[in-house]
Every structure is written in C-alpha cells, then in structure tokens.
Enzyme design. Structure first.
Site, PDB file in Angstrom:
ATOM      1  N   ARG A  41       0.821  -1.228   0.130  1.00 44.97           N
ATOM      2  CA  ARG A  41      -0.024   0.053  -0.152  1.00 44.97           C
ATOM      3  C   ARG A  41       0.888   1.242  -0.074  1.00 44.97           C
ATOM      4  O   ARG A  41       1.991   1.338   0.679  1.00 44.97           O
ATOM      5  CB  ARG A  41      -0.889  -0.044   1.003  1.00 44.97           C
ATOM      6  CG  ARG A  41      -2.006  -1.049   1.316  1.00 44.97           C
ATOM      7  CD  ARG A  41      -3.063  -0.924   2.323  1.00 44.97           C
ATOM      8  NE  ARG A  41      -3.769  -1.929   2.221  1.00 44.97           N
ATOM      9  CZ  ARG A  41      -3.783  -3.369   2.849  1.00 44.97           C
ATOM     10  NH1 ARG A  41      -2.892  -3.890   3.236  1.00 44.97           N
ATOM     11  NH2 ARG A  41      -4.765  -4.265   2.816  1.00 44.97           N
ATOM     12  N   TYR A  58      15.304  -7.115   8.123  1.00 42.95           N
ATOM     13  CA  TYR A  58      15.834  -8.548   7.941  1.00 42.95           C
ATOM     14  C   TYR A  58      16.727  -8.561   6.499  1.00 42.95           C
ATOM     15  O   TYR A  58      17.559  -9.669   6.463  1.00 42.95           O
ATOM     16  CB  TYR A  58      14.548  -9.529   7.884  1.00 42.95           C
ATOM     17  CG  TYR A  58      13.631  -9.249   9.027  1.00 42.95           C
ATOM     18  CD1 TYR A  58      13.991  -9.634  10.259  1.00 42.95           C
ATOM     19  CD2 TYR A  58      12.533  -8.470   8.874  1.00 42.95           C
ATOM     20  CE1 TYR A  58      13.220  -9.636  11.311  1.00 42.95           C
ATOM     21  CE2 TYR A  58      11.792  -8.214   9.830  1.00 42.95           C
ATOM     22  CZ  TYR A  58      11.992  -8.680  10.881  1.00 42.95           C
ATOM     23  OH  TYR A  58      11.111  -8.353  12.374  1.00 42.95           O
ATOM     24  N   LYS A 113      -1.150 -17.495   8.400  1.00 40.73           N
ATOM     25  CA  LYS A 113      -1.449 -18.406   9.337  1.00 40.73           C
ATOM     26  C   LYS A 113      -2.671 -18.160  10.199  1.00 40.73           C
ATOM     27  O   LYS A 113      -2.267 -16.858  10.844  1.00 40.73           O
ATOM     28  CB  LYS A 113      -0.347 -18.908  10.010  1.00 40.73           C
ATOM     29  CG  LYS A 113       0.726 -19.715   9.156  1.00 40.73           C
ATOM     30  CD  LYS A 113       1.948 -19.851   9.969  1.00 40.73           C
ATOM     31  CE  LYS A 113       3.086 -20.602   9.006  1.00 40.73           C
ATOM     32  NZ  LYS A 113       4.386 -20.903   9.638  1.00 40.73           N
ATOM     33  N   GLY A 142       3.969 -23.993   7.375  1.00 43.31           N
ATOM     34  CA  GLY A 142       5.110 -24.615   8.014  1.00 43.31           C
ATOM     35  C   GLY A 142       5.926 -23.931   8.573  1.00 43.31           C
ATOM     36  O   GLY A 142       5.950 -22.448   8.511  1.00 43.31           O
ATOM     37  N   LYS A 197      -0.909 -23.300  15.871  1.00 40.00           N
ATOM     38  CA  LYS A 197       0.228 -23.326  16.216  1.00 40.00           C
ATOM     39  C   LYS A 197       0.499 -22.089  16.874  1.00 40.00           C
ATOM     40  O   LYS A 197       1.330 -21.877  17.819  1.00 40.00           O
ATOM     41  CB  LYS A 197       1.073 -23.869  15.392  1.00 40.00           C
ATOM     42  CG  LYS A 197       1.505 -22.844  14.056  1.00 40.00           C
ATOM     43  CD  LYS A 197       2.658 -22.075  14.451  1.00 40.00           C
ATOM     44  CE  LYS A 197       3.050 -20.753  13.430  1.00 40.00           C
ATOM     45  NZ  LYS A 197       3.965 -19.932  13.449  1.00 40.00           N
ATOM     46  N   SER A 259       9.591 -15.486  17.452  1.00 39.32           N
ATOM     47  CA  SER A 259       8.232 -16.045  17.239  1.00 39.32           C
ATOM     48  C   SER A 259       7.536 -14.788  17.882  1.00 39.32           C
ATOM     49  O   SER A 259       7.470 -14.662  19.090  1.00 39.32           O
ATOM     50  CB  SER A 259       7.770 -17.211  17.891  1.00 39.32           C
ATOM     51  OG  SER A 259       6.284 -17.335  17.954  1.00 39.32           O
ATOM     52  N   GLU A 279      -0.787 -13.133  15.410  1.00 40.19           N
ATOM     53  CA  GLU A 279      -2.174 -13.659  14.649  1.00 40.19           C
ATOM     54  C   GLU A 279      -2.798 -14.511  15.722  1.00 40.19           C
ATOM     55  O   GLU A 279      -4.056 -14.689  15.642  1.00 40.19           O
ATOM     56  CB  GLU A 279      -1.691 -14.342  13.671  1.00 40.19           C
ATOM     57  CG  GLU A 279      -1.364 -13.509  12.257  1.00 40.19           C
ATOM     58  CD  GLU A 279      -2.783 -12.846  11.583  1.00 40.19           C
ATOM     59  OE1 GLU A 279      -3.778 -12.746  12.217  1.00 40.19           O
ATOM     60  OE2 GLU A 279      -2.458 -12.151  10.329  1.00 40.19           O
TER      61      GLU A 279
END
Length: 331
Positions: A41, A58, A113, A142, A197, A259, A279
C-alpha cells in the site's frame, strides 16, 4: 546454500503484502529464478521504507525485484500471486481483488496463518467466498523464520490445495535447497494446524513469562491431542496435526526467540507492551467459535480466551489447566 538463481527466469510472480514475511517471499522467489513484483500500500510504512532504501530489518531487496503500489498492475502481470497480509484483512482484500477482471485463470497462494475470528472459517474458505469458487487457490505453511532463511539455514514447508496438480506445479516452481516443500494432502488440516500453532505459541510465551517453561512439553502433548479431535470433527485427517504445518512448526513458535506469538504471550504475563502482530490472538476467538460449532472441548483455547478476553489471572488459570486435574492421560 544452493539456490536456483542461475536458471533462466521464466515466470512472473507477484507478492501482495510487503511486511516481514511478504518481503522475504519476494526475496526468495526471486532467488529461485522468477521475475517478481512486490506490492504494498502506497502509504504503508513498510512500503515507503522499501521504496526509499530497498531494505527492512531483515534483508535487502535485489534491484531486479519490482516494487509497486498498483494492485491492478501486480495482479494483471503475474501468473502466480502470493498473498501475505494479516489474516483478518483477507476477506476485504479479496473483495478488492474481485474487482480486477484479470484474476481468472491465475493461481493464488495464501501465505499466512490464521482463521477468520468472527466465523472460524479457514482462509481458503474466506478467499473462495470473496472471489468465487473457480479460482485456483493454495496455501503455503510450515516452520521457518526470515532471520534463519536469510542466513542460509534451511527448513521444510508445505504447499497444499484441493487440486494435487496445482500443488505439484507450485512445488516445482518454488522448491530449492533452502526450502524443501512437501505436498500437503489435507487442506483442512494444513490450515487449521498452521493457524492453531500460533495459539500454542501464545500459551508457550505465557509459560516462559511465568518461569514455567518446563510445562511446554505438556503443552505440546495436550495441544496436539485436543486439536486433533477438532480436526477429526471438521472432516480433516487428525494425523495432519502431527505434521509440518502444526507440530513441525512448534520449534519455530514455542521455543524460538523470533516468534511474535511466543513473545506476545511472554510480554502479556510480564505486564509489558508488545507492538507487533500476533495472529494467534484472533485465532483464539476463531477456535472458540469452532469449539461451539463442532461441540469439541478445547481446554487450552478456553484458558487462553479467559486470560486474553475475560481478564482472568494468567498464573492461576494456567496452573488450573496444567497442574491440578487428576485423570487418565488418554481418556
């Protein structure tokens, strides 16, 4: 790490979403030998920074990746379109895509996810409802972290769809020594496993924050058990929970310092702010809905729901969950 960067570039692929994961996907797809357009955007912080510096926290984008804020151009110019945005934005974004006539005949890959919080629906269901049932759609799920991949640390991931030929075509185009793809055989299980997960990641972070990290083994055992029951009730293969999309992602979610979901859970119980997207919070809401729809008890989900949305004390709630019941293990 051997990548297929020397082969002739023969396919135009667009990546929609220029956050951490979307930008990495563009980098990766370019490395394996395709022409890539990365869409963002116009006024988003991520897009502006990439436009000005071609860098984020990163990686650096190669010069031959085209940056664009034109959704029409990104969609119309590509044969394969990879979407990497917040799961809760997918329905409105897919409706926006539906206004572009050129989407017919293209393959869409959902590289996120989550579940729709209000309905509990899987993302492929949400996408199909918004753009039409005849669209070719797959999921890319994954384990793996951007920080590892850009340092040539390999991992295994899954491509899944309802059409095995679509799955095989995508794997053929994207497979490399850095990411070794497996064919997903259970779309329901792959999507539910990948989304949930993140819920287990939040629980793991809470245990870390309470200095109960040793209970993460119990979390893994009980979490896979209760989610396999849900998956069976939904018509999926309960063994999929023990595959790459869920259990295979536990190391990257329950134990990794990278994470977001684990870090969110830890920060929450320690009374600290965590600014990045987790999420799993929305997925807790979605799982609560699925628990009701399919009449399946989800004790870990219920405990997290009480902590996150009913202001229950995390320490007391998690102790009740893990330490106090006396019962047979496989009842």
């Amino acid at each position: 790490m051997k990548m297929n960067s020397e082969k002739v570039r023969f396919m135009n692929i667009s990546v929609l979403g220029c956050g951490r994961w979307g930008t990495f996907i563009a980098w990766y797809v370019n490395k394996v030998g395709h022409n890539v357009t990365l869409w963002g955007r116009e006024h988003s912080i991520n897009y502006i920074r990439l436009k000005e510096t071609r860098k984020n926290d990163y990686l650096s984008l190669p010069e031959d990746i085209e940056l664009s804020n034109s959704l029409y151009k990104a969609v119309s110019s590509a044969k394969i379109i990879i979407i990497s945005i917040s799961a809760q934005e997918l329905r409105s974004f897919a409706c926006q895509l539906n206004s572009i006539n050129e989407i017919q005949g293209k393959t869409f890959i959902l590289c996120m996810k989550g579940l729709e919080a209000t309905s509990g629906k899987r993302l492929s269901q949400v996408f199909g409802e918004a753009v039409g049932k005849n669209i070719d759609v797959a999921v890319w799920v994954g384990p793996g972290h951007v920080q590892d991949f850009v340092n040539n640390i390999p991992n295994c991931m899954v491509i899944g769809s309802e059409n095995i030929e679509t799955t095989k075509k995508i794997v053929q185009e994207l497979n490399s020594d850095l990411i070794r793809f497996y064919y997903g055989q259970d779309l329901i299980g792959n999507e539910i496993g990948a989304a949930t997960k993140n819920v287990m990641g939040i629980a793991a972070g809470m245990l870390d924050g309470l200095n109960y990290s040793s209970l993460k083994g119990s979390l893994m055992a009980r979490g896979t058990r209760e989610l396999s029951r849900l998956l069976r009730a939904m018509g999926g293969n309960d063994l999929t929970i023990y595959g790459l999309s869920h259990l295979g992602d536990y190391e990257a979610t329950l134990f990794s310092m990278h994470s977001h979901n684990r870090k969110f859970g830890q920060a929450l119980v320690q009374g600290e702010r965590f600014e990045k997207l987790a999420e799993g919070v929305s997925t807790v809401r979605a799982l609560r809905e699925l628990s009701k729809q399919y009449d399946v008890e989800l004790p870990i989900t219920n405990a997290l729901y009480e902590i996150l949305f009913e202001n229950k004390n995390a320490k007391d709630t998690l102790e009740d969950l893990f330490l106090r019941p006396v019962k047979f293990e496989f009842q």
